[in-house]
Design an enzyme around this catalytic site. Structure first.
Site, PDB file in Angstrom:
ATOM      1  N   ASN A   9       1.266  -1.437   0.175  1.00  0.00           N
ATOM      2  CA  ASN A   9      -0.145   0.234  -0.041  1.00  0.00           C
ATOM      3  C   ASN A   9       1.004   0.784  -0.409  1.00  0.00           C
ATOM      4  O   ASN A   9       1.669   1.619   1.117  1.00  0.00           O
ATOM      5  CB  ASN A   9      -0.589  -0.147   1.352  1.00  0.00           C
ATOM      6  N   LYS A  11       0.176   3.867  -0.240  1.00  0.00           N
ATOM      7  CA  LYS A  11      -0.706   5.782   0.318  1.00  0.00           C
ATOM      8  C   LYS A  11      -0.428   6.794  -0.177  1.00  0.00           C
ATOM      9  O   LYS A  11      -0.587   6.797  -1.790  1.00  0.00           O
ATOM     10  CB  LYS A  11      -0.504   5.702   2.193  1.00  0.00           C
ATOM     11  N   HIS A  95      -9.309   0.842   5.435  1.00  0.00           N
ATOM     12  CA  HIS A  95      -7.896   1.760   6.106  1.00  0.00           C
ATOM     13  C   HIS A  95      -8.143   1.983   7.215  1.00  0.00           C
ATOM     14  O   HIS A  95      -9.147   2.875   7.321  1.00  0.00           O
ATOM     15  CB  HIS A  95      -6.792   1.550   4.895  1.00  0.00           C
ATOM     16  N   GLU A  97      -6.561   4.810   8.609  1.00  0.00           N
ATOM     17  CA  GLU A  97      -6.740   5.601   8.044  1.00  0.00           C
ATOM     18  C   GLU A  97      -7.851   6.622   7.507  1.00  0.00           C
ATOM     19  O   GLU A  97      -8.262   7.663   7.845  1.00  0.00           O
ATOM     20  CB  GLU A  97      -5.303   5.595   6.817  1.00  0.00           C
ATOM     21  N   GLU A 167      -4.466  -4.741  10.724  1.00  0.00           N
ATOM     22  CA  GLU A 167      -3.702  -3.885  10.641  1.00  0.00           C
ATOM     23  C   GLU A 167      -3.867  -3.454  12.320  1.00  0.00           C
ATOM     24  O   GLU A 167      -4.792  -2.463  11.980  1.00  0.00           O
ATOM     25  CB  GLU A 167      -3.564  -3.280   8.891  1.00  0.00           C
ATOM     26  N   GLY A 173       2.725   1.904  10.698  1.00  0.00           N
ATOM     27  CA  GLY A 173       3.916   3.582  11.006  1.00  0.00           C
ATOM     28  C   GLY A 173       4.606   3.983  11.255  1.00  0.00           C
ATOM     29  O   GLY A 173       5.347   4.658  11.748  1.00  0.00           O
ATOM     30  N   SER A 212       4.087  -2.073  10.092  1.00  0.00           N
ATOM     31  CA  SER A 212       5.345  -2.154  10.274  1.00  0.00           C
ATOM     32  C   SER A 212       5.954  -3.362  10.206  1.00  0.00           C
ATOM     33  O   SER A 212       7.428  -3.777  10.513  1.00  0.00           O
ATOM     34  CB  SER A 212       5.620  -1.568  11.415  1.00  0.00           C
TER      35      SER A 212
HETATM   36  P1  13P Z   1       3.382   0.172   7.649  1.00  0.00           P
HETATM   37  O1  13P Z   1       3.899  -1.008   6.852  1.00  0.00           O
HETATM   38  O2  13P Z   1       4.274   1.365   6.823  1.00  0.00           O
HETATM   39  O3  13P Z   1       2.824   0.420   8.938  1.00  0.00           O
HETATM   40  O4  13P Z   1       2.077   0.736   7.136  1.00  0.00           O
HETATM   41  C1  13P Z   1       1.438  -0.782   7.291  1.00  0.00           C
HETATM   42  C2  13P Z   1      -0.067  -0.099   6.258  1.00  0.00           C
HETATM   43  O5  13P Z   1      -1.002   0.798   6.914  1.00  0.00           O
HETATM   44  C3  13P Z   1      -0.449  -1.168   5.317  1.00  0.00           C
HETATM   45  O6  13P Z   1      -1.891  -0.640   4.946  1.00  0.00           O
END
Ligand code: 13P
Length: 251
Positions: A9, A11, A95, A97, A167, A173, A212
Site C-alpha cells: 500500500n 498510500k 483502512h 486511515e 492492521e 507506520g 510495520s
Molecule cells: P506500515 O507498513 O507503514 O506500518 O503501514 C501498514 C499499512 O497501513 C498498510 O496498509
C-alpha cells in the site's frame, strides 16, 4: 490451500519520477511462484503502474473506490467499474486511515465493499484496534464488530471473494509490530468467528497482517498458521525491501 499474498500500500506517496523508479525496481525482482503480489498506488498513478508492470506478475489495486460501482456524477471519486476498466484487481476498503482520519463510517465502507464486489473486484477489508482499545483489552471485540458490520449486511458469503487485512492501528507506520503470536492470536480469532458461520469460507479466506512489516520481521510473522501474507506500507516503497518481504512469504 490458501495462496500467500503480499500487497504494497503506497498510500499518498510518490512523484512521477519516484513511481517510474519503483516500477523499474519491481520489474527486476525475481518473484516466487507461490505468492500473489499486488501493489496499491495512489489513483493518480494507477494507469502508469499497470502499464509499467505489464508481464511482471504483479497485480494492481486501488486504495479507494466510490460508493457507487458505476460511473456517474460524483465529483472527485473513481468508481469500481472505472478501476476494472483500468485493469485493477483489488480495492482496499476500511483502512484505518480512512476510518479514523477521514471519518469513513461503517455504512460508507459497506457501500464501497458492495460496489467493489459488484464490479467483480476483490475488496481487501482492513480491520484493527487502536492502542487505547488494545490496552483496554478490547482487541478481539473491536475486530469482531468490524467484521460483523459486513457479515450482518451481506452474509458470510461476502468473504468468498474478499481478503481481510488485520492492521493494528498502533503498529501502522510506528515501527512497532505486533509480535507474531499477538498477530496469530487475532488472526485465529477472526477465522474462528468466520467458521461459526461457514467453515469453508473461513478456511479459504486470506488473512493478511499489516503494521510495520519489514524484511527483518516478515519470516517470523508469515510462519504463523493463520497469517497468509502481509499488507505492507512504508517498506513497499523500496523495491528491494518489498522483494525481500515477498521472498520471505514464499519460503
Ligand atoms: P506500515 O507498513 O507503514 O506500518 O503501514 C501498514 C499499512 O497501513 C498498510 O496498509
Amino acid at each position: 490451500m490458501r495462496r500467500t499474498m503480499v500487497a504494497g500500500n503506497w498510500k499518498m506517496h510518490g512523484t512521477c519520477a519516484s513511481v517510474v523508479e519503483l516500477i523499474d525496481g519491481l520489474r527486476t525482482l525475481t518473484l516466487p511462484g507461490n505468492v500473489d503480489v499486488a501493489v496499491f498506488p495512489p489513483e493518480l498513478f494507477i494507469d502508469r503502474v499497470i502499464n509499467g508492470l505489464q508481464g511482471a506478475s504483479i497485480s494492481v489495486g486501488a486504495q479507494n473506490a466510490a460508493i457507487e460501482s458505476r460511473q456517474g456524477a460524483l465529483t472527485g471519486e473513481i468508481s469500481s467499474s472505472q478501476l476494472v476498466d483500468a485493469g485493477c484487481k483489488f480495492v482496499l476498503v476500511g483502512h484505518s486511515e480512512r476510518r479514523l482520519i477521514l471519518g469513513e463510517s461503517d455504512e460508507t465502507l459497506n457501500r464501497k465493499f458492495a460496489a467493489v464486489q459488484a464490479s467483480g473486484l476483490t475488496p481487501v477489508l482492513c480491520i484493527g484496534e487502536t492502542l487505547e482499545q488494545r490496552e483496554a483489552g478490547q482487541t478481539l471485540e473491536v475486530v469482531e464488530r468490524q467484521l460483523n458490520v459486513v457479515i450482518d449486511e451481506f452474509g458470510i458469503e461476502a468473504f468468498e471473494n474478499a481478503v481481510i487485512a488485520y492492521e493494528p492501528v498502533w503498529a501502522i507506520g510506528t515501527g512497532l509490530t505486533a509480535s507474531p503470536q499477538q498477530a496469530q492470536d487475532v488472526h485465529a480469532a477472526i477465522r474462528t468467528q468466520l467458521a461459526k458461520k461457514n467453515s469453508e469460507v473461513a478456511q479459504g479466506v486470506r488473512l493478511l497482517y499489516g503494521g510495520s512489516v519489514k524484511a527483518a520481521n516478515a519470516v517470523e510473522l508469515f510462519s504463523m498458521p493463520d497469517i497468509d501474507g502481509g499488507l505492507i506500507g512504508g517498506a513497499s516503497l523500496n523495491a528491494d525491501e518489498f522483494g525481500a518481504i515477498i521472498r520471505a512469504a514464499g519460503n
